[in-house]
Design a protein around this motif. Structure first.
Motif, PDB file in Angstrom:
ATOM      1  N   LYS A   1       7.681  11.279   0.443  1.00  0.00           N
ATOM      2  CA  LYS A   1       7.241  10.209   1.328  1.00  0.00           C
ATOM      3  C   LYS A   1       8.047  10.185   2.628  1.00  0.00           C
ATOM      4  O   LYS A   1       7.502   9.988   3.720  1.00  0.00           O
ATOM      5  CB  LYS A   1       7.330   8.867   0.615  1.00  0.00           C
ATOM      6  N   LEU A   2       9.352  10.404   2.511  1.00  0.00           N
ATOM      7  CA  LEU A   2      10.187  10.433   3.708  1.00  0.00           C
ATOM      8  C   LEU A   2       9.845  11.628   4.599  1.00  0.00           C
ATOM      9  O   LEU A   2      10.012  11.569   5.825  1.00  0.00           O
ATOM     10  CB  LEU A   2      11.668  10.472   3.316  1.00  0.00           C
TER      11      LEU A   2
ATOM     12  N   ASP B   1      12.643   4.040 -12.514  1.00  0.00           N
ATOM     13  CA  ASP B   1      11.412   4.805 -12.389  1.00  0.00           C
ATOM     14  C   ASP B   1      10.234   3.911 -12.031  1.00  0.00           C
ATOM     15  O   ASP B   1       9.310   4.335 -11.329  1.00  0.00           O
ATOM     16  CB  ASP B   1      11.126   5.563 -13.688  1.00  0.00           C
ATOM     17  N   GLY B   2      10.261   2.671 -12.517  1.00  0.00           N
ATOM     18  CA  GLY B   2       9.218   1.733 -12.121  1.00  0.00           C
ATOM     19  C   GLY B   2       9.255   1.458 -10.628  1.00  0.00           C
ATOM     20  O   GLY B   2       8.210   1.415  -9.960  1.00  0.00           O
ATOM     21  N   ALA B   3      10.463   1.286 -10.089  1.00  0.00           N
ATOM     22  CA  ALA B   3      10.600   1.038  -8.655  1.00  0.00           C
ATOM     23  C   ALA B   3      10.156   2.241  -7.837  1.00  0.00           C
ATOM     24  O   ALA B   3       9.477   2.103  -6.809  1.00  0.00           O
ATOM     25  CB  ALA B   3      12.053   0.677  -8.332  1.00  0.00           C
ATOM     26  N   ILE B   4      10.523   3.453  -8.297  1.00  0.00           N
ATOM     27  CA  ILE B   4      10.108   4.664  -7.597  1.00  0.00           C
ATOM     28  C   ILE B   4       8.585   4.788  -7.611  1.00  0.00           C
ATOM     29  O   ILE B   4       7.957   5.136  -6.598  1.00  0.00           O
ATOM     30  CB  ILE B   4      10.765   5.902  -8.238  1.00  0.00           C
ATOM     31  N   THR B   5       7.980   4.484  -8.772  1.00  0.00           N
ATOM     32  CA  THR B   5       6.525   4.540  -8.872  1.00  0.00           C
ATOM     33  C   THR B   5       5.867   3.592  -7.886  1.00  0.00           C
ATOM     34  O   THR B   5       4.934   3.969  -7.167  1.00  0.00           O
ATOM     35  CB  THR B   5       6.075   4.185 -10.305  1.00  0.00           C
ATOM     36  N   GLU B   6       6.335   2.358  -7.847  1.00  0.00           N
ATOM     37  CA  GLU B   6       5.713   1.357  -6.986  1.00  0.00           C
ATOM     38  C   GLU B   6       5.874   1.696  -5.511  1.00  0.00           C
ATOM     39  O   GLU B   6       4.960   1.480  -4.701  1.00  0.00           O
ATOM     40  CB  GLU B   6       6.309  -0.019  -7.276  1.00  0.00           C
ATOM     41  N   MET B   7       7.030   2.251  -5.136  1.00  0.00           N
ATOM     42  CA  MET B   7       7.299   2.483  -3.718  1.00  0.00           C
ATOM     43  C   MET B   7       6.770   3.813  -3.205  1.00  0.00           C
ATOM     44  O   MET B   7       6.295   3.908  -2.064  1.00  0.00           O
ATOM     45  CB  MET B   7       8.813   2.413  -3.466  1.00  0.00           C
ATOM     46  N   PHE B   8       6.827   4.862  -4.050  1.00  0.00           N
ATOM     47  CA  PHE B   8       6.600   6.204  -3.519  1.00  0.00           C
ATOM     48  C   PHE B   8       5.453   6.980  -4.159  1.00  0.00           C
ATOM     49  O   PHE B   8       5.050   8.017  -3.636  1.00  0.00           O
ATOM     50  CB  PHE B   8       7.883   7.036  -3.676  1.00  0.00           C
ATOM     51  N   VAL B   9       4.934   6.531  -5.305  1.00  0.00           N
ATOM     52  CA  VAL B   9       3.897   7.278  -6.018  1.00  0.00           C
ATOM     53  C   VAL B   9       2.540   6.638  -5.767  1.00  0.00           C
ATOM     54  O   VAL B   9       2.366   5.433  -5.953  1.00  0.00           O
ATOM     55  CB  VAL B   9       4.196   7.339  -7.537  1.00  0.00           C
ATOM     56  N   ASP B  10       1.578   7.456  -5.350  1.00  0.00           N
ATOM     57  CA  ASP B  10       0.241   6.947  -5.050  1.00  0.00           C
ATOM     58  C   ASP B  10      -0.668   6.938  -6.268  1.00  0.00           C
ATOM     59  O   ASP B  10      -1.568   6.100  -6.372  1.00  0.00           O
ATOM     60  CB  ASP B  10      -0.403   7.796  -3.953  1.00  0.00           C
TER      61      ASP B  10
END
Length: 355
Positions: free
Chosen positions: A101-102, A130-139
């Motif tokens: 994403k960056l 991993d939940g936070a990574i999913t919400e912020m960066f995974v489509d």
């Protein structure tokens, strides 16, 4: 469309077979792509991808604490500018998703291959990460079974809108028959605690004491191979069990086997069951994770509880002694996989997610 598939594991297994098959099929459709992996698996991927048009790029990326892993992935993504980064397993996503994403990648997809019941105690903290990574960066997320999807959603508590269930597939192979006998069993998988080979050896020992002698060939390798070889000797079944190591030729491996036994403690959606279908094996498996989404007890296979050598022995005996049953179950399984888990359906549904 250009895709970068990312895998930072160090050992070859079902996830890597899945990724290799997926990338091969996608590129054959006219897209382009690269497999980005840890150097430990680079040569293995290069062999698997020969002649496919899939580039393999390797650098040290297994350890997330290594700053070079982040920098090398960043440089690769900035240089190649893929439309999609598709990571496999949570360790890979922790690195690939934020960096992608960056770096300006349009879409990040994560494929989930296993249930996440291991996240207990202090490991529960990782579920929040991993939940936070999913919400912020995974489509988008792809789970290989409904059981995996439920486990991840319950534990990570992430958005259900991102989750798609797409069951695994394997390319169809022609079966080879060379004098199959009813008592010829096969086990194929990593020799680790997850796969339950220890329970299978105990079941074989029980059957032997009851007068049913089987011939079990164990394909695959792993950290517990030596322990399992010693266990077979301690149980007095070493003459009935052969360890043959990694198997490259599935057709030859299954050619004289009648029954595949998968005594796993947990799974995602086992590729070996799909392979067994193409090779007309009668399947005896434990009813764990995504396995019952393919195997229906008494319809296209035999299911039994995990961690229960007695019930496993009874299921094996039923398959060995039931000639008509074996033929019916194996035929039904082949039809099930052909109808519901074909490569064409898998590819179409995957492209609908990542397009």
């Amino acid at each position: 469309m250009r895709i970068a598939w990312f895998d930072n594991a160090k050992e070859w297994g079902g996830v890597q077979v899945h990724l290799a098959d997926l990338s091969r099929m996608v590129v054959a459709q006219g897209h382009s792509g690269s497999i980005v992996c840890d150097v430990a698996l680079q040569s293995r991927y290069e062999i698997a991808m020969l002649g496919t048009g899939v580039e393999v790029v390797g650098f040290p990326c297994h350890r997330l604490s290594n700053p070079r892993a982040w920098l090398d992935l960043w440089n690769f993504l900035r240089k190649e500018s893929p439309d999609v980064v598709h990571s496999h397993l949570y360790w890979a996503t922790r690195l690939a998703a934020p960096v992608a994403k960056l770096a300006g990648v349009r879409m990040v997809v994560e494929t989930l291959h296993l249930e996440e019941g291991w996240r207990k105690g202090w490991r529960q903290v990782l579920s929040y990460l991993d939940g936070a990574i999913t919400e912020m960066f995974v489509d988008a997320q792809i789970a290989v079974s409904n059981a995996v999807a439920k486990s991840v959603l319950d534990i990570r508590r992430t958005s259900r809108d991102k989750m798609h269930v797409i069951h695994n597939t394997v390319p169809r192979e022609e079966a080879v028959h060379e004098g199959r006998k009813s008592h010829h069993l096969a086990f194929l998988g990593r020799i680790e605690h997850q796969k339950g080979l220890d329970v299978l050896l105990e079941a074989v020992s029980m059957l032997s004491r009851e007068g049913l002698v089987v011939d079990l060939v164990v394909g695959g390798d792993g950290s517990l191979r030596g322990e399992m070889e010693r266990k077979s000797m301690a149980l007095g079944v070493s003459k009935m069990v052969r360890f043959v190591g990694n198997v490259s030729n599935r057709a030859a491996f299954f050619s004289d086997r009648s029954i595949l036994v998968l005594p796993s403690r947990f799974e995602g959606f086992p590729l070996v069951l799909l392979e067994a279908a193409w090779h007309h094996q009668c399947v005896v498996a434990t009813a764990v994770s995504g396995t019952p989404e393919l195997i229906e007890d008494g319809i296209n296979g035999i299911l039994c509880p995990s961690e229960d050598p007695r019930r496993l022995a009874e299921a094996i005996r039923r398959a060995v002694e039931g000639n008509e049953l074996r033929e019916r179950l194996s035929g039904n399984l082949t039809q099930t996989v052909s109808d519901r888990f074909s490569p064409d359906l898998f590819l179409r549904r995957t492209m609908e997610v990542i397009a």
